[in-house]
Scaffold this active site. Sequence first.
Site, PDB file in Angstrom:
ATOM      1  N   HIS A   1       0.844  -1.208   0.000  1.00 27.49           N
ATOM      2  CA  HIS A   1       0.000   0.000   0.000  1.00 27.49           C
ATOM      3  C   HIS A   1       0.878   1.257   0.000  1.00 27.49           C
ATOM      4  O   HIS A   1       0.596   2.227  -0.703  1.00 27.49           O
ATOM      5  CB  HIS A   1      -0.889   0.047   1.251  1.00 27.49           C
ATOM      6  CG  HIS A   1      -1.915  -1.025   1.363  1.00 27.49           C
ATOM      7  ND1 HIS A   1      -2.084  -1.792   2.503  1.00 27.49           N
ATOM      8  CD2 HIS A   1      -2.852  -1.474   0.487  1.00 27.49           C
ATOM      9  CE1 HIS A   1      -3.077  -2.648   2.333  1.00 27.49           C
ATOM     10  NE2 HIS A   1      -3.553  -2.473   1.110  1.00 27.49           N
TER      11      HIS A   1
ATOM     12  N   SER B   1      -2.902  -7.622   3.387  1.00 30.76           N
ATOM     13  CA  SER B   1      -3.162  -7.415   4.819  1.00 30.76           C
ATOM     14  C   SER B   1      -3.524  -8.741   5.478  1.00 30.76           C
ATOM     15  O   SER B   1      -3.166  -8.988   6.634  1.00 30.76           O
ATOM     16  CB  SER B   1      -4.309  -6.420   5.002  1.00 30.76           C
ATOM     17  OG  SER B   1      -3.990  -5.194   4.405  1.00 30.76           O
TER      18      SER B   1
ATOM     19  N   LYS C   1     -15.947  -7.324   6.427  1.00 29.77           N
ATOM     20  CA  LYS C   1     -14.959  -8.349   6.758  1.00 29.77           C
ATOM     21  C   LYS C   1     -14.976  -8.618   8.258  1.00 29.77           C
ATOM     22  O   LYS C   1     -14.946  -7.672   9.059  1.00 29.77           O
ATOM     23  CB  LYS C   1     -13.566  -7.898   6.313  1.00 29.77           C
ATOM     24  CG  LYS C   1     -13.451  -7.880   4.799  1.00 29.77           C
ATOM     25  CD  LYS C   1     -12.108  -7.421   4.335  1.00 29.77           C
ATOM     26  CE  LYS C   1     -12.119  -7.313   2.807  1.00 29.77           C
ATOM     27  NZ  LYS C   1     -10.912  -6.744   2.268  1.00 29.77           N
TER      28      LYS C   1
ATOM     29  N   ARG D   1      -2.356  -6.285  -7.932  1.00 27.95           N
ATOM     30  CA  ARG D   1      -1.202  -7.135  -7.620  1.00 27.95           C
ATOM     31  C   ARG D   1      -1.004  -8.204  -8.668  1.00 27.95           C
ATOM     32  O   ARG D   1       0.076  -8.444  -9.138  1.00 27.95           O
ATOM     33  CB  ARG D   1      -1.401  -7.830  -6.263  1.00 27.95           C
ATOM     34  CG  ARG D   1      -1.077  -6.978  -5.087  1.00 27.95           C
ATOM     35  CD  ARG D   1      -1.534  -7.638  -3.843  1.00 27.95           C
ATOM     36  NE  ARG D   1      -2.942  -7.987  -3.955  1.00 27.95           N
ATOM     37  CZ  ARG D   1      -3.701  -8.356  -2.959  1.00 27.95           C
ATOM     38  NH1 ARG D   1      -3.193  -8.488  -1.767  1.00 27.95           N
ATOM     39  NH2 ARG D   1      -4.966  -8.636  -3.135  1.00 27.95           N
TER      40      ARG D   1
HETATM   41  O1  PNS Z   1      -8.931  -2.985   0.724  1.00 24.67           O
HETATM   42  P1  PNS Z   1     -10.202  -3.528   0.138  1.00 24.67           P
HETATM   43  O2  PNS Z   1     -10.976  -4.270   1.199  1.00 24.67           O
HETATM   44  O3  PNS Z   1      -9.952  -4.344  -1.104  1.00 24.67           O
HETATM   45  O4  PNS Z   1     -11.077  -2.245  -0.296  1.00 24.67           O
HETATM   46  C1  PNS Z   1     -12.376  -2.411  -0.821  1.00 24.67           C
HETATM   47  C2  PNS Z   1     -13.129  -1.070  -0.871  1.00 24.67           C
HETATM   48  C3  PNS Z   1     -13.141  -0.394   0.487  1.00 24.67           C
HETATM   49  C4  PNS Z   1     -12.492  -0.155  -1.889  1.00 24.67           C
HETATM   50  C5  PNS Z   1     -14.594  -1.390  -1.346  1.00 24.67           C
HETATM   51  O5  PNS Z   1     -15.097  -2.432  -0.568  1.00 24.67           O
HETATM   52  C6  PNS Z   1     -15.535  -0.189  -1.259  1.00 24.67           C
HETATM   53  O6  PNS Z   1     -15.383   0.764  -1.969  1.00 24.67           O
HETATM   54  N1  PNS Z   1     -16.510  -0.275  -0.343  1.00 24.67           N
HETATM   55  C7  PNS Z   1     -17.477   0.778  -0.116  1.00 24.67           C
HETATM   56  C8  PNS Z   1     -18.861   0.319  -0.542  1.00 24.67           C
HETATM   57  C9  PNS Z   1     -19.081   0.535  -2.029  1.00 24.67           C
HETATM   58  O7  PNS Z   1     -18.985   1.638  -2.533  1.00 24.67           O
HETATM   59  N2  PNS Z   1     -19.432  -0.556  -2.745  1.00 24.67           N
HETATM   60  C10 PNS Z   1     -19.731  -0.485  -4.162  1.00 24.67           C
HETATM   61  C11 PNS Z   1     -18.511  -0.728  -5.029  1.00 24.67           C
HETATM   62  S1  PNS Z   1     -18.685  -2.292  -5.815  1.00 24.67           S
END
Ligand code: PNS
Length: 159
Positions: free
Chosen positions: A16, A128, A40, A90
């Site tokens: 990150h 993570s 999660k 990645r």
């Molecule tokens: O680090 P991560 O868990 O891969 O990040 C995922 C994240 C936070 C970017 C994604 O889950 C997110 O944007 N969540 C907010 C809810 C949302 O907007 N969902 C619609 C997008 S499909």
Amino acid sequence: MKAIYPGSFDPLTLGHMDIIKRASKFADELLIGVLNNSSKSNPMFTPMERVELIREALVDLPNVSVKSFDGLLVDFVKQEGASIVIRGLRAFTDFEYELTMSQTNNKLYPDMDTVFFTTNIEYSYLSSTTVREVAWNGGDITGFVPENIAKAVYEKVKK
Ligand code: PNS
């Protein structure tokens, strides 16, 4: 141009960090968005703890700030007046999820685009989840996360 790099960051890894350093040169202003209501299970750090740890790790980057957000990413992007979302890729396995997310977000908010940074090969194995797993099982995570975060992870594991 203001960009947002969203994620769970539980915890922030060196992968990150690499994306943040590169994206901070690409954007005028970079905001790290820590998701507050992650589905999660068993998070290691609360969102506020993550925000504080990321702030500490990023003190040397003046155009980068950190906030937590709830709900939809597109609403956070609108509220913050940003136009770009940054995500790291990645490996091939990330692609399908990232493509779907980017297209969904674009449908919800067409003025927003996602820019992908390919992860430095040095960190392409790192996540993570791996960091948490190695730490819970007593392994050495100093090569995986910034120093302040390694300390905080070890304190969590001790408790
Ligand atoms: O680090 P991560 O868990 O891969 O990040 C995922 C994240 C936070 C970017 C994604 O889950 C997110 O944007 N969540 C907010 C809810 C949302 O907007 N969902 C619609 C997008 S499909």
